[in-house]
Design a protein around this motif. Structure first.
Motif, PDB file in Angstrom:
ATOM      1  N   PHE A   1       0.923  -1.216  -0.144  1.00  0.00           N
ATOM      2  CA  PHE A   1      -0.113  -0.141   0.010  1.00  0.00           C
ATOM      3  C   PHE A   1       0.831   1.208   0.072  1.00  0.00           C
ATOM      4  N   LEU A   2       1.824   1.355   0.410  1.00  0.00           N
ATOM      5  CA  LEU A   2       2.927   2.330   0.492  1.00  0.00           C
ATOM      6  C   LEU A   2       3.469   2.559  -0.969  1.00  0.00           C
ATOM      7  N   MET A   3       3.585   1.489  -1.671  1.00  0.00           N
ATOM      8  CA  MET A   3       3.686   1.656  -3.279  1.00  0.00           C
ATOM      9  C   MET A   3       3.005   2.287  -4.052  1.00  0.00           C
ATOM     10  N   ILE A   4       1.532   1.574  -3.573  1.00  0.00           N
ATOM     11  CA  ILE A   4       0.367   2.223  -4.221  1.00  0.00           C
ATOM     12  C   ILE A   4       0.170   3.596  -4.076  1.00  0.00           C
ATOM     13  N   TYR A   5       0.163   3.834  -2.872  1.00  0.00           N
ATOM     14  CA  TYR A   5      -0.033   5.382  -2.366  1.00  0.00           C
ATOM     15  C   TYR A   5       1.069   6.237  -2.824  1.00  0.00           C
ATOM     16  N   SER A   6       2.271   5.959  -3.071  1.00  0.00           N
ATOM     17  CA  SER A   6       3.253   6.784  -3.554  1.00  0.00           C
ATOM     18  C   SER A   6       3.149   6.761  -5.161  1.00  0.00           C
ATOM     19  N   LEU A   7       2.677   5.834  -5.894  1.00  0.00           N
ATOM     20  CA  LEU A   7       2.441   5.892  -7.261  1.00  0.00           C
ATOM     21  C   LEU A   7       1.080   6.741  -7.494  1.00  0.00           C
ATOM     22  N   THR A   8       0.197   6.635  -6.632  1.00  0.00           N
ATOM     23  CA  THR A   8      -1.239   7.502  -6.707  1.00  0.00           C
ATOM     24  C   THR A   8      -0.835   8.924  -6.831  1.00  0.00           C
TER      25      THR A   8
END
Length: 307
Positions: A31-38
């Motif tokens: 979720f950290l990766m998804i949030y950063s990409l978002t």
């Protein structure tokens, strides 16, 4: 004995996504990766629209507003969810809980309204191309966008105020990873069916009205596309329209499942997964679908890369 003192509620405890420590580490990384990409993708869209005069058109002004709402929509919940995956006790203050509730609902309602006016904008552009510049000028576009933000933030205040004034009973544990009407109402001392029904109807009104208008716009768009004589033109138009419809369907379908249903107990694990779709997944894929599949945006990106 149940503690029945709403004024004494200082904090709530989130049960979160899982109690498994190994799973928490994996979920945190994901979720950290998804949030950063978002954040990166949506911020990039805002910068592109802001800095390039060729994109100062209603379609891209709406897109910039959608990206801005997506940033705050996901930021209202994901950072707290990430911190909860790292801490043994995932708590949130009473005021913080309802502040999260307010911004989550405000930004969610803003997205519903923006998707509706974006669908209407595409309807005007495809079905009434000769009158488009008159029907949807930049000035009218800005009025539409501002109205979406104002109406959404005003609309969200009612359920927040109503639920925050109810008496809560201990233990103040929310079986979710965010402050949402269903889990919060489960903690109230007064299990009022009328209150739950009122909130359900109130939320359903916005979801049904915006989703109906959005899908009606796309129905007229598809009808117009079918009249295009060129088969290659139809395929190209259908490809873009279908990708938009997929994103819209995922978002509205998931929020309908969560909020347009009779009050009562529901499978909490399924609720958490469905919430992930519209609070984490759609903010990531929206800029990809609406921007990276757009020829005009891609041309601007290519020009910037050549500099």
């Amino acid at each position: 004995m149940e503690e029945r003192n709403q004024t004494g509620v200082k904090e709530f405890i989130f049960n979160g996504l899982t109690s498994n420590e190994r799973s928490k580490a994996a979920l945190f990384t994901l979720f950290l990766m998804i949030y950063s990409l978002t954040l990166i993708s949506n911020a990039s869209i805002i910068m592109l629209v802001w800095s390039n005069t060729s994109l100062h058109k209603p379609m891209y002004i709406f897109l910039g507003n959608l990206s801005f709402s997506e940033i705050w929509f996901t930021t209202s919940t994901v950072p707290k969810m990430l911190s909860g995956l790292l801490s043994k006790i995932n708590s949130i203050s009473f005021e913080g809980c309802f502040l999260q509730f307010y911004f989550f609902f405000s930004c969610g309602a803003t997205e519903c309204l923006l998707l509706t006016v974006m669908g209407y904008d595409r309807y005007l552009a495809i079905c009434h191309p000769l009158h488009y510049t008159f029907l949807m000028s930049n000035y009218k576009c800005c009025l539409f966008a501002a109205s979406c933000w104002i109406l959404a933030f005003l609309w969200a205040s009612f359920p927040v105020i109503l639920i925050s004034t109810l008496p809560f009973c201990s233990p103040f544990k929310i079986d979710h990873f965010l402050c949402d009407p269903g889990p919060l109402l489960e903690l109230t001392c007064e299990k009022g069916y009328s209150t739950e029904m009122l909130i359900t109807l109130y939320i359903s009104t916005v979801i049904f009205s915006t989703s109906s208008c959005t899908f009606i716009s796309y129905a007229f768009i598809i009808q117009t596309i079918l009249k295009i004589p060129s088969s290659s033109g139809r395929r190209k138009a259908f490809s873009t329209c279908a990708s938009h419809l997929i994103v819209v369907s995922i978002f509205f379908g998931s929020v309908m499942y969560m909020y347009v249903r009779p009050p009562g107990s529901h499978p909490l694990n399924i609720d958490k997964v469905i919430t992930m779709f519209y609070s984490v997944v759609t903010p990531l894929i929206n800029p990809i679908i609406y921007s990276l599949r757009n020829k005009e945006v891609m041309e601007v990106i290519k020009k910037m890369m050549r500099l």
